[in-house]
Scaffold this active site. Structure first.
Site, PDB file in Angstrom:
ATOM      1  N   MET A   1       8.483   6.172  -3.146  1.00 54.95           N
ATOM      2  CA  MET A   1       7.746   5.032  -3.626  1.00 54.95           C
ATOM      3  C   MET A   1       6.307   4.977  -3.152  1.00 54.95           C
ATOM      4  SD  MET A   1      11.104   4.583  -3.227  1.00 54.95           S
ATOM      5  CE  MET A   1      12.508   3.874  -4.062  1.00 54.95           C
ATOM      6  N   PRO A   2       5.624   6.109  -3.121  1.00 49.29           N
ATOM      7  CA  PRO A   2       4.220   6.021  -2.708  1.00 49.29           C
ATOM      8  C   PRO A   2       3.370   5.328  -3.786  1.00 49.29           C
ATOM      9  CG  PRO A   2       5.049   8.288  -2.536  1.00 49.29           C
ATOM     10  CD  PRO A   2       6.046   7.507  -3.322  1.00 49.29           C
ATOM     11  N   ILE A   3       2.438   4.507  -3.328  1.00 46.93           N
ATOM     12  CA  ILE A   3       1.405   3.959  -4.213  1.00 46.93           C
ATOM     13  C   ILE A   3       0.068   4.531  -3.736  1.00 46.93           C
ATOM     14  CG2 ILE A   3       0.266   1.891  -5.103  1.00 46.93           C
ATOM     15  CD1 ILE A   3       2.758   0.288  -4.408  1.00 46.93           C
TER      16      ILE A   3
END
Lengths: 62, 62, 62, 62, 62, 62
Positions: free
Chosen positions: F1-3
């Protein structure tokens, strides 16, 4: 003067951050036509207690 | 209603943050013509492991 | 390497932003003991349609 | 694909964050017409040493 | 003193933002035990040209 | 879930953003061991009026 900010779950190693900083800077410099010196990368470690998808904290995920 | 957000390396003292909050609020109030009560200052301490320039983590800098 | 980010209602003039950038950089350099070259100031103009306090958009405020 | 980011003083319990994530996702899904899976909520705990209103750190407030 | 920041695709109506600001503030006040006056909601409209999932800009999605 | 969030001067073309989104997602997936679907890239275009280094707006730079 790009600033790149990366929010990820905590737990990535120092070596992974080194490699991410190096590779992302290379990509940004090549594609956005800037210089390495002008490119800043900031990591923000997020605990699984502080991240929710679908209304549910990651730390509660079975 | 200005919100001022300051990302700096960790290690600044409480006294430095006090002084920064006071002085930045004064500057913003005077120039942007707002009130102290409407001015928020948030500090974000960043470790040298989480900040890279030129593709290199600050913590790796000789 | 401080990054200062200022969210304000849109409508501030170029001259106000010039003066804010100059004065905030001076404050940060003096108190946080960094250099002007290492200090970045980014303005984010927010429309009154995109800002609420007390659950009410600013643009709806009588 | 809304991303909701909530900065609050540290000290909220796991149960409060659970409830906030659930309720905010519900509100966003219903009003912005998106899906729960596409809605991300990120909490950012801020210490009272890192937050000032009126030019004064919260931790110094009597 | 919670600050809630919502990044969404542009195109939401004024009425949707009104309703989101109202409902999110209510949720935050009830669960995080704060006051409406201390709760700020900021919307950030993102164009489909500026948002990618899976390495693909939303504006390129068939 | 990297942003991943990228602040750059406005003016990059659609093709550059396509290429940046693709290449950065690839780098993040490989190094941080996540999936393309879980990786979000958001661009934030900043005008030269809204960015200062050394206390001077970029738009004023000779």
């Amino acid at each position: 003067m790009p600033i790149v900010r990366i929010e990820m779950f905590e737990g990535r190693t120092h070596a992974q951050k080194q490699e991410l900083a190096r590779a992302i800077t290379e990509v940004v410099v090549n594609i956005a036509q800037t210089t390495p010196e002008a490119t800043i990368v900031v990591f923000q470690d997020v605990s699984r207690d502080n991240w929710a998808t679908g209304g549910k904290l990651e730390s509660d995920d079975a």
